[in-house]
Each structure stands twice: as C-alpha cells, then as structure tokens.
Write a protein that holds these residues in place. Sequence first.
Motif, PDB file in Angstrom:
ATOM      1  N   UNK A 142      73.741  49.091 142.019  1.00 54.05           N
ATOM      2  CA  UNK A 142      75.013  49.763 141.756  1.00 54.05           C
ATOM      3  C   UNK A 142      75.214  49.980 140.269  1.00 54.05           C
ATOM      4  N   UNK A 143      75.789  51.113 139.869  1.00 53.64           N
ATOM      5  CA  UNK A 143      76.205  51.271 138.473  1.00 53.64           C
ATOM      6  C   UNK A 143      77.206  50.173 138.119  1.00 53.64           C
ATOM      7  N   UNK A 144      77.214  49.755 136.876  1.00 51.41           N
ATOM      8  CA  UNK A 144      78.111  48.683 136.471  1.00 51.41           C
ATOM      9  C   UNK A 144      79.574  49.026 136.766  1.00 51.41           C
ATOM     10  N   UNK A 145      79.925  50.301 136.629  1.00 51.33           N
ATOM     11  CA  UNK A 145      81.285  50.746 136.932  1.00 51.33           C
ATOM     12  C   UNK A 145      81.633  50.448 138.388  1.00 51.33           C
ATOM     13  N   UNK A 146      80.722  50.791 139.299  1.00 56.87           N
ATOM     14  CA  UNK A 146      80.958  50.627 140.734  1.00 56.87           C
ATOM     15  C   UNK A 146      81.013  49.157 141.111  1.00 56.87           C
ATOM     16  N   UNK A 147      80.193  48.357 140.439  1.00 56.93           N
ATOM     17  CA  UNK A 147      80.080  46.947 140.778  1.00 56.93           C
ATOM     18  C   UNK A 147      81.246  46.112 140.269  1.00 56.93           C
ATOM     19  N   UNK A 148      81.688  46.362 139.036  1.00 59.56           N
ATOM     20  CA  UNK A 148      82.650  45.476 138.388  1.00 59.56           C
ATOM     21  C   UNK A 148      84.079  46.013 138.392  1.00 59.56           C
ATOM     22  N   UNK A 149      84.232  47.332 138.349  1.00 58.04           N
ATOM     23  CA  UNK A 149      85.583  47.903 138.254  1.00 58.04           C
ATOM     24  C   UNK A 149      86.528  47.420 139.360  1.00 58.04           C
ATOM     25  N   UNK A 150      86.071  47.186 140.604  1.00 56.62           N
ATOM     26  CA  UNK A 150      87.000  46.658 141.615  1.00 56.62           C
ATOM     27  C   UNK A 150      87.662  45.346 141.190  1.00 56.62           C
ATOM     28  N   UNK A 151      86.918  44.470 140.480  1.00 53.69           N
ATOM     29  CA  UNK A 151      87.515  43.228 139.997  1.00 53.69           C
ATOM     30  C   UNK A 151      88.598  43.517 138.972  1.00 53.69           C
ATOM     31  N   UNK A 152      88.302  44.424 138.032  1.00 57.51           N
ATOM     32  CA  UNK A 152      89.261  44.750 136.971  1.00 57.51           C
ATOM     33  C   UNK A 152      90.531  45.349 137.569  1.00 57.51           C
ATOM     34  N   UNK A 192      88.727  47.586 127.994  1.00 56.15           N
ATOM     35  CA  UNK A 192      87.874  46.837 128.914  1.00 56.15           C
ATOM     36  C   UNK A 192      86.418  47.018 128.495  1.00 56.15           C
ATOM     37  N   UNK A 193      85.726  45.911 128.264  1.00 54.15           N
ATOM     38  CA  UNK A 193      84.296  45.939 127.950  1.00 54.15           C
ATOM     39  C   UNK A 193      83.528  45.349 129.123  1.00 54.15           C
ATOM     40  N   UNK A 194      82.571  46.118 129.662  1.00 56.09           N
ATOM     41  CA  UNK A 194      81.728  45.670 130.763  1.00 56.09           C
ATOM     42  C   UNK A 194      80.285  45.659 130.288  1.00 56.09           C
ATOM     43  N   UNK A 195      79.576  44.541 130.515  1.00 57.90           N
ATOM     44  CA  UNK A 195      78.205  44.414 130.007  1.00 57.90           C
ATOM     45  C   UNK A 195      77.282  43.822 131.065  1.00 57.90           C
TER      46      UNK A 195
END
Length: 284
Positions: A142-152, A192-195
């Motif tokens: 998954x793209x990081x956006x797709x994977x983490x954005x739901x948590x944010x 928001x920083x996602x890494x």
Amino acid sequence: VLFSHHNFSENQSWLTEQKLDKFVTLTSETPYFDSSKSNLAIVANSPTQHAKTAHQSISVGVPTLVEKPFTLSMRQTQKLIQLSHEKKTILCAAHVFTFARYIHRYSQFIPNKNDIEYICIDWADPRQEWRHQQNKYFDSSLPIITDVLPHIVSILNYFLPNSELCFEDITLARAGAQIFLKLSIGNIHCDVTLSRNDISRRRNIQVFSQGESVDIDFSIEPGIICKGSINTTGDPDWNTQPHPLSTMLKLFIRCGMGEKMDSRFDPQVGLVFNKLHEVILPRY
C-alpha cells in the motif's frame, strides 16, 4: 473462520503456536457467509478485497467490522453503508487508536478544543521492528498515504468530531518514503509527517493551545504525555486493563450481540478518509 490468500502456512503455524487452531479454521478460499451459522464477521484481508468481503457478510445480515483502510473509494464505502441500512445490519470501522485509553487521556489534557491553534503529527515506521514478540513490517503493498492516513483521520476526528478535514498541500521526500502533509480541520492548521524505512518507530502528536503545547509520544505504548511541568504516563492502567485492540474487539462483539453501537465504530469516518485520500493520492 480466518480467511487469507497470503502466507497460509505461516498463519497456520502461528495459530498452532498460539493454541488457537482448535477454535479458528484457516482457509485460503473466500468464505461463504451464512447468518444462521456466522454471528460476526471481521474483515482484515487485503484492502483491495475489503469492500467485496464486507458486502458478502452484510448482504446476509452478519454484523461486520472492517479493518483500515475501510475501503479504497468513497463509492465503495457509500454502497456498504447504504446496504447496512437496507439490511438493518451493523457495519463498523476498525480505527483502533480511538479505543486507546492513552488517546482519550491525552484529549483530556486539552480541556477547551475551541482554543486549539495548531496540530503537529509525526508518524514513522522502520523497515522492520521487533514488537509484540514478533517481527513487524509495514504493508509495502500500500502507498504510505493509504496505509497510515486512516489512523491520522480517525485520531483527528476523535479530538474534533464533526469538523471538516481538508487537504492543503503535500511535499515528497526520499522518493516518496516520506511525505509532509498540510491539512486543516475546521479552522485549525495541521502539519503531518509520514515516514517509511525510517531509523525508528515514531508516534508523536503536539497540540498548541493558548501559547503552550500538549504532547504525547506513544512510539512505545502507552506513551508519555507532557504539558508544561507535567510528565505522565499515557495510561496508568496499561498493565492491568485490556489494550486497544482487545478493547475494540470486545466492544464489537457486544455490539454484534445487540448492545448499542459505540460511536467510535462509525463508518462515516471511513468516508472522511476516502474523501481526503481521493484528493491526495493523485498528487503522491
């Protein structure tokens, strides 16, 4: 019944090691849902299959909990919500951090949400880490956006329910392994920083209000909350009470058995994610 197309032998070995193989049947074939035999369904397969699998269970009246990302499009989510209304069947979104007592306790350190001026979130994952007695990896499919954005999205919605969440800008670094998002929720600016492939796991939130910041670092649960001279644990009951995932699942079971649905399960939060995701992803 546990359904997974992937890592069948590894999953079967894990069930055996955990002594769950007598209670859980593992299958690589798409399960057939029968409301007379299935009390509840938990959808945690590939995100590309969430909408299809949830549609099958909801169609026959089985209360269903869907892992994040809820679905990959607004259209899919809207269809599932409409179907759940038609079938009078419970449909829940699994946003696990909203069930964390440390997130709830942190929010209590911000008594007047109307005074929030600015929010900063730093969320990072290493390539591999040892956690919960096993190696952990992020979902590279998954793209990081797709994977983490739901948590944010779920955490921001928990702090500021019913506030509109909007995209402002995105900057990429390290060939897309790190992204800097500028969002707004209501009239509050959020950085928001996602890494990924980072040197360490980071879960940091800072809320600035009336000239001071309230911080939580839950990189290692239950985290530490800091406000001025106060430096305290995120959850005093962490060692004696159920953890977020267990809390969520127990509440879902109660919900499926007829108790009132907890508002943290609201699938509308999945729609908020979809709306934001469909704006951001083309720019990623």
